[in-house]
Scaffold this active site. Structure first.
Site, PDB file in Angstrom:
ATOM      1  N   SER A 243       0.847  -1.175  -0.068  1.00  0.00           N
ATOM      2  CA  SER A 243       0.098  -0.013   0.013  1.00  0.00           C
ATOM      3  C   SER A 243       0.959   1.443   0.015  1.00  0.00           C
ATOM      4  O   SER A 243       1.906   1.328   0.435  1.00  0.00           O
ATOM      5  CB  SER A 243      -0.995  -0.155   1.218  1.00  0.00           C
ATOM      6  OG  SER A 243      -1.666   1.109   1.141  1.00  0.00           O
TER       7      SER A 243
ATOM      8  N   LYS B 233      -4.435  -6.761   4.370  1.00  0.00           N
ATOM      9  CA  LYS B 233      -4.415  -5.566   3.288  1.00  0.00           C
ATOM     10  C   LYS B 233      -5.958  -5.244   2.875  1.00  0.00           C
ATOM     11  O   LYS B 233      -6.125  -4.137   2.715  1.00  0.00           O
ATOM     12  CB  LYS B 233      -3.625  -5.879   2.077  1.00  0.00           C
ATOM     13  CG  LYS B 233      -3.940  -5.083   0.865  1.00  0.00           C
ATOM     14  CD  LYS B 233      -3.180  -3.896   1.079  1.00  0.00           C
ATOM     15  CE  LYS B 233      -3.193  -2.547   0.129  1.00  0.00           C
ATOM     16  NZ  LYS B 233      -3.779  -2.954  -1.163  1.00  0.00           N
TER      17      LYS B 233
ATOM     18  N   HIS C 216      -7.025  -3.123   5.654  1.00  0.00           N
ATOM     19  CA  HIS C 216      -6.800  -1.763   5.444  1.00  0.00           C
ATOM     20  C   HIS C 216      -7.513  -1.096   4.655  1.00  0.00           C
ATOM     21  O   HIS C 216      -7.920   0.225   4.778  1.00  0.00           O
ATOM     22  CB  HIS C 216      -5.142  -1.883   5.031  1.00  0.00           C
ATOM     23  CG  HIS C 216      -4.655  -0.830   4.291  1.00  0.00           C
ATOM     24  ND1 HIS C 216      -5.106  -0.170   2.933  1.00  0.00           N
ATOM     25  CD2 HIS C 216      -3.965   0.357   4.987  1.00  0.00           C
ATOM     26  CE1 HIS C 216      -4.127   0.808   2.849  1.00  0.00           C
ATOM     27  NE2 HIS C 216      -3.798   1.167   4.086  1.00  0.00           N
ATOM     28  N   ASN C 217      -7.623  -1.839   3.439  1.00  0.00           N
ATOM     29  CA  ASN C 217      -8.560  -0.830   2.482  1.00  0.00           C
ATOM     30  C   ASN C 217      -9.924  -0.572   2.843  1.00  0.00           C
ATOM     31  O   ASN C 217     -10.558   0.371   2.495  1.00  0.00           O
ATOM     32  CB  ASN C 217      -8.558  -1.719   0.898  1.00  0.00           C
ATOM     33  CG  ASN C 217      -7.269  -1.672   0.277  1.00  0.00           C
ATOM     34  OD1 ASN C 217      -6.347  -1.270   0.795  1.00  0.00           O
ATOM     35  ND2 ASN C 217      -7.285  -1.933  -0.981  1.00  0.00           N
TER      36      ASN C 217
ATOM     37  N   GLU D 229      -9.691   2.276   5.016  1.00  0.00           N
ATOM     38  CA  GLU D 229      -9.500   3.395   4.317  1.00  0.00           C
ATOM     39  C   GLU D 229     -10.847   3.887   3.746  1.00  0.00           C
ATOM     40  O   GLU D 229     -11.070   5.337   3.781  1.00  0.00           O
ATOM     41  CB  GLU D 229      -8.588   3.009   2.897  1.00  0.00           C
ATOM     42  CG  GLU D 229      -8.220   4.170   1.795  1.00  0.00           C
ATOM     43  CD  GLU D 229      -7.523   3.475   0.826  1.00  0.00           C
ATOM     44  OE1 GLU D 229      -6.493   2.637   1.098  1.00  0.00           O
ATOM     45  OE2 GLU D 229      -8.024   3.581  -0.602  1.00  0.00           O
TER      46      GLU D 229
END
Ligand code: 2AM
Length: 484
Positions: free
Chosen positions: A131, A185, A188-189, A192
């Site tokens: 990222s 990940k 994480h997104n 976000e």
């Protein structure tokens, strides 16, 4: 014979791949570059990679022959079939103990499958979250590798070397087995998506209720970026607020309000439903994008459906801006608490041991959600690695208490004046649900047993399932097969 000199090969010369190669080169590694469309290899060598140690390969065979053993091959290609296609081509060219790394945005279940398949062939497979966008890849991304644990010693130096650093600590560590890197990940997104939606709601409130100009909002975001909310996303929002188009007007106001999405937020929401974890804020953030994309429909609806008659805030603007800041901060704490709840539950079900403090550190720098706040999360898990929920940590407990009144004022004001705040509102509803000892689900259980004989447990006798004949004319047989 070709002389062996490559430390690692990288397949996929799109933006992320090219920048990662240049980053590895800067850190002293010799990278062998390959791409499906081979012409891009020579273009890359003649332009972006000119004057570097990067070696071009024009076939996979040539690429593999150029590598030191155990060979390390990293792919940054489109997720899905292209990854499987390359794996199929690579397997016959590699030997036991070689490492294949997938740095693309793969779905974590695909990574679990690939790690198992390749493991059975004696190859080591790593699925790594990458990222930070273009700049991150070039100067220090956040890297989240997971997969065959035996691969980690072979890639640790390269990965930690090229990753972002915060106070000297690399934003890269081993996440866990199988698809753990890509799962983290994905979360994480999702987070976000949530962070972006929260900032958009703050913008909407300041613009619609307070009539702030773009310059004034830029100042607010600039101020926020000096405190608890300091983060990459607040910083770029300030710059977006200030950005003027060629005609001197603010560009952001001319952009069509229909959000796009590539799917990782949706995957997080789906995982939340699958594992039964109330990750409500990310869910609302995904749905908010869906609602925004019905732009033409909303324009028509706006001409037919009226909201409240009062739509402006008449109180102290400055105080309300501070209320919004606190509402954002409290909601953000809830969102991260939910994200970590999801990782904890998935890890439990999949049998992965995840180090949550290390994950917070990986996200502390380099990636899109990087922020000072993640340092606080890291400290919370350092203090107590078994922390069951961030909301129970002293730092975050106090932080939310300090925000609570403001948060309630913002949500109720938004409701009264007709501005949608799905993320602020769902965070508050979750918070109130989580801190409530007795929820009304006893009635749900009664209803389920009434119409479907699904049984219920008594407060004073959990574990024993009882069915009641509520109407006197239903049967006494309970349902054991039906579960909706
Ligand atoms: P290309 O340059 O040959 O299109 C990002 O799109 C990267 O993924 C590029 O390196 C691209 O290669 C590669 N890619 C996209 N689709 C692919 C496919 N079906 N097979 C192999 N590589 C692919």
């Amino acid at each position: 014979m070709t002389s062996v000199k490559g430390d690692i090969a990288l397949i996929g010369l799109a933006v992320m791949g090219q920048n990662l190669i240049l980053n590895m080169n800067d850190h002293g590694y010799t990278v062998v570059a390959y791409n499906r469309t081979v012409a891009k290899v020579d273009q890359f060598l003649a332009n972006e990679a000119k004057g570097t140690k990067v070696i071009g390969a024009h076939s996979l065979e040539e690429m593999v022959k150029l590598l030191k053993k155990p060979r390390r091959v990293m792919m940054l290609v489109k997720a899905g079939k292209p990854v499987d296609d390359f794996i199929e081509l690579l397997v016959p060219l590699l030997e036991k103990g070689d490492v294949i790394i997938d740095g693309g945005n793969s779905e974590y279940r695909d990574t679990i499958r690939r790690a198992k398949d390749l493991g059975a062939k004696g190859l080591l497979f790593v699925g790594s979250g990458v990222s930070g966008g273009e700049d991150g890849a070039r100067y220090g991304p956040s890297l989240m590798p997971g997969g065959s644990p035996e691969a980690w010693p072979h890639i640790k130096d390269i990965f930690q070397g090229i990753s972002a650093k915060v106070e000297g600590d690399p934003c890269c560590d081993w996440v866990g087995p199988e698809g753990a890197g890509h799962f983290v990940k994905m979360v994480h997104n999702g987070i976000e998506y949530g962070d972006m939606q929260l900032i958009c709601e703050a913008y909407h409130l300041m613009k619609s209720l307070l009539d702030l100009s773009n310059a004034e909002m830029a100042n607010v975001f600039d101020e926020w970026n000096k405190g608890e909310l300091e983060s990459f996303l607040i910083e770029i929002t300030r710059d977006i607020m200030n950005f003027k188009d060629k005609d001197g007007s603010h560009l952001v106001e001319k952009i069509r309000d229909a959000a796009g999405q590539k799917g990782t937020g949706k995957w997080t929401a789906i995982a939340a439903l699958e594992y039964g974890v109330p990750v409500t804020l990310i869910g609302e953030a995904v749905f908010a994008r869906c609602l925004s994309s019905l732009q033409s429909e909303r324009v028509i609806a706006s001409q037919h459906i009226a909201g409240p008659t009062t739509t402006k805030y008449t109180g102290d603007k400055k105080a309300f801006i501070e209320d919004i800041r606190k509402a954002l901060y409290a909601s953000k704490i809830v969102s991260y608490a939910q994200g970590f709840m999801l990782m904890r539950e998935a890890a439990k079900e999949l049998g992965w041991a995840l180090n949550f403090g290390a994950i917070a550190l990986m996200w502390r720098g380099g990636c899109i959600i990087r922020s000072v706040f993640l340092g606080n999360i890291k400290q919370a898990f350092e203090k107590n690695s078994n922390l069951s929920n961030l909301l129970l940590d002293d730092f975050f407990k106090t932080a939310i208490q300090n925000c609570q009144e403001s948060w309630r004022r913002v949500v109720s004001t938004a409701v009264n004046l007709g501005v949608p705040t799905p993320a602020f509102s769902t965070a508050l509803a979750f918070f109130d649900g989580y801190r409530t000892a007795k929820l009304p689900a006893n009635l749900i259980q009664a209803q389920r047993d009434y119409f479907g004989a699904h049984t219920y447990e008594m407060v004073n006798n959990p574990g024993t399932h009882i069915h009641t004949n509520w109407t006197g004319h239903g049967g006494n047989v309970s349902s054991t097969t039906y579960s909706a």
